[in-house]
Design a protein around this motif. Structure first.
Motif, mmCIF file in Angstrom:
data_model
loop_
_atom_site.group_PDB
_atom_site.id
_atom_site.type_symbol
_atom_site.label_atom_id
_atom_site.label_comp_id
_atom_site.label_asym_id
_atom_site.label_seq_id
_atom_site.Cartn_x
_atom_site.Cartn_y
_atom_site.Cartn_z
ATOM 1 N N VAL A 113 5.358 -17.964 -28.894
ATOM 2 C CA VAL A 113 6.367 -17.340 -28.020
ATOM 3 C C VAL A 113 7.738 -17.277 -28.692
ATOM 4 N N PRO A 114 8.265 -18.372 -29.253
ATOM 5 C CA PRO A 114 9.556 -18.270 -29.953
ATOM 6 C C PRO A 114 9.538 -17.268 -31.100
ATOM 7 N N LEU A 115 8.428 -17.207 -31.841
ATOM 8 C CA LEU A 115 8.345 -16.295 -32.978
ATOM 9 C C LEU A 115 8.426 -14.839 -32.523
ATOM 10 N N VAL A 116 7.620 -14.477 -31.531
ATOM 11 C CA VAL A 116 7.637 -13.096 -31.037
ATOM 12 C C VAL A 116 8.973 -12.778 -30.379
ATOM 13 N N LEU A 117 9.543 -13.745 -29.671
ATOM 14 C CA LEU A 117 10.849 -13.524 -29.034
ATOM 15 C C LEU A 117 11.922 -13.225 -30.073
ATOM 16 N N MET A 118 11.930 -13.959 -31.169
ATOM 17 C CA MET A 118 12.917 -13.712 -32.220
ATOM 18 C C MET A 118 12.769 -12.304 -32.796
ATOM 19 N N GLY A 133 17.766 -20.417 -30.524
ATOM 20 C CA GLY A 133 17.099 -20.961 -31.694
ATOM 21 C C GLY A 133 15.593 -21.026 -31.518
ATOM 22 N N MET A 134 14.859 -20.751 -32.573
ATOM 23 C CA MET A 134 13.404 -20.797 -32.503
ATOM 24 C C MET A 134 12.922 -22.224 -32.244
ATOM 25 N N SER A 136 14.665 -24.792 -30.856
ATOM 26 C CA SER A 136 15.037 -25.257 -29.517
ATOM 27 C C SER A 136 14.166 -24.611 -28.445
ATOM 28 N N THR A 137 13.826 -23.328 -28.638
ATOM 29 C CA THR A 137 12.933 -22.660 -27.687
ATOM 30 C C THR A 137 11.557 -23.312 -27.703
ATOM 31 N N GLY A 138 11.057 -23.612 -28.897
ATOM 32 C CA GLY A 138 9.766 -24.263 -29.013
ATOM 33 C C GLY A 138 9.749 -25.642 -28.373
ATOM 34 N N VAL A 139 10.851 -26.375 -28.512
ATOM 35 C CA VAL A 139 10.935 -27.717 -27.920
ATOM 36 C C VAL A 139 10.879 -27.633 -26.396
ATOM 37 N N VAL A 140 11.611 -26.679 -25.819
ATOM 38 C CA VAL A 140 11.597 -26.518 -24.361
ATOM 39 C C VAL A 140 10.198 -26.136 -23.878
ATOM 40 N N ILE A 141 9.561 -25.192 -24.580
ATOM 41 C CA ILE A 141 8.210 -24.777 -24.190
ATOM 42 C C ILE A 141 7.240 -25.944 -24.321
ATOM 43 N N ILE A 246 9.427 -16.044 -17.314
ATOM 44 C CA ILE A 246 10.579 -16.129 -16.406
ATOM 45 C C ILE A 246 11.440 -17.337 -16.742
ATOM 46 N N VAL A 247 10.804 -18.467 -17.052
ATOM 47 C CA VAL A 247 11.561 -19.671 -17.400
ATOM 48 C C VAL A 247 12.330 -19.472 -18.703
ATOM 49 N N VAL A 248 11.692 -18.919 -19.713
ATOM 50 C CA VAL A 248 12.371 -18.667 -20.989
ATOM 51 C C VAL A 248 13.545 -17.710 -20.784
ATOM 52 N N ALA A 249 13.312 -16.664 -19.990
ATOM 53 C CA ALA A 249 14.362 -15.663 -19.768
ATOM 54 C C ALA A 249 15.554 -16.241 -19.025
ATOM 55 N N SER A 250 15.299 -16.967 -17.950
ATOM 56 C CA SER A 250 16.394 -17.448 -17.108
ATOM 57 C C SER A 250 17.052 -18.707 -17.655
ATOM 58 N N SER A 251 16.254 -19.610 -18.205
ATOM 59 C CA SER A 251 16.799 -20.895 -18.643
ATOM 60 C C SER A 251 17.328 -20.873 -20.078
ATOM 61 N N LEU A 252 16.685 -20.102 -20.961
ATOM 62 C CA LEU A 252 17.085 -20.086 -22.367
ATOM 63 C C LEU A 252 17.912 -18.858 -22.733
ATOM 64 N N LEU A 253 17.473 -17.681 -22.271
ATOM 65 C CA LEU A 253 18.232 -16.468 -22.563
ATOM 66 C C LEU A 253 19.402 -16.289 -21.595
ATOM 67 N N GLY A 254 19.305 -16.942 -20.434
ATOM 68 C CA GLY A 254 20.434 -16.980 -19.514
ATOM 69 C C GLY A 254 20.698 -15.713 -18.731
#
Length: 295
Positions: A113-118, A133-134, A136-141, A246-254
């Motif tokens: 997910v972090p790789l494709v998002l980047m 960050g790839m 930090s995103t991976g750690v949250v996931i 939804i979590v990645v979008a709202s919590s990480l991308l803001g």
């Protein structure tokens, strides 16, 4: 977007959904991969390669905001959701294959997910992309997917009676939580914003859903898999873990706009999956009748 909803309730909902997945898992679900490696490998390739490529191809030339394009690709990068296991059972598909795929792709999402998002942010937003960050995103996931799954498996190991009691209702409960998350995301900003976002992301979300299912069924048919395996792969690719997106979008991308394709997809996929399930069940009945007549 409400901070409590984005930073607390959404992550907790995702962790609960992943915990219910873990409660239903045993080591046999991972060992089973060796028994049908072709179907598993094709399923993972469809999830990790074809879905993101389909999403990128769909949004590349559409006149929609870049934030929606990124949201669509983010959704495509997410693994299959736990509802795919329940609906595969309803469609008389290979539930064991579905469960194994959901488990492995969910664990691998820490990297995929972090790789494709980047890639999506670089392609469609360039210098305007938010700083994510790839690692930090991976750690949250990892914290919201792998750890809850592991805890669910530990509970099943240490307290099998409690785990089995939870498992009986876990798929239904996770489906309810998933639906609540999707509905809350859509209505959180009000009716006007919801209609605007539906206009922007509705058609492409539906197109992604239909294309993913069609490609999965076509590829698995071309590979001459049994119908039960085709059903499992089709539903696994058509029922993404929209809660994770939804979590990645709202919590990480803001920004909730990144999450709208996932929220809309989360509603539409039940309709398309329902049509497919009705067809699959009719096919199964016809096949049984044909075998009976042949005897």
């Amino acid at each position: 977007m409400d901070t409590l909803f984005a930073q607390v309730l959404l992550p907790l909902a995702l962790a609960f959904i992943m915990f219910t997945l873990g409660v239903g898992l045993t080591p046999a679900d991972f060992k089973r991969i060796a028994l049908q490696p072709r179907a598993f490998l094709v399923g993972t390739a469809l999830q990790f390669i074809s879905l993101p490529l389909i999403a990128i191809a769909l949004v590349a030339f559409l006149p929609i905001p870049p934030i929606v394009k990124v949201g669509v690709v983010l959704l495509a990068a997410c693994p299959g959701g736990t509802t795919s296991n329940l609906l595969t059972h309803m469609a008389r598909g290979d539930v064991a294959l579905s469960v194994s795929l959901t488990a492995i792709t969910s664990l691998a999402s820490v990297v995929t997910v972090p790789l494709v998002l980047m890639v999506a942010l670089a392609l469609f937003m360039g210098p305007d992309a938010p700083e994510v960050g790839m690692v930090s995103t991976g750690v949250v996931i990892f914290a919201l997917t792998v750890i809850p799954v592991a805890l669910g498996m530990v509970l099943r190991k240490l307290a099998p009676g409690i785990a089995l009691g939870l498992e009986r209702n876990s798929r239904f409960m996770s489906a309810l939580v998933f639906t609540a998350v999707v509905l809350a995301t859509i209505i959180n900003e009000g009716l006007g914003e919801t209609l605007r976002r539906l206009t922007q992301a509705g058609a492409v979300s539906l197109a992604l859903n239909v294309a993913a299912m069609a490609v999965a069924f076509a590829v698995s048919s071309w590979m001459a898999f049994k119908m039960r395996q085709r059903i499992a792969l089709t539903l696994e690719c058509g029922l993404q873990n929209a809660t994770l997106a939804i979590v990645v979008a709202s919590s990480l991308l803001g920004d909730i706009d990144y999450a709208m394709p996932a929220a809309i997809y989360g509603l539409m996929m039940f309709a398309t999956a329902g049509v497919f399930i009705l067809w699959a069940r009719r096919w199964s009945k016809a096949a049984v009748r044909a075998r009976a007549m042949a005897r």
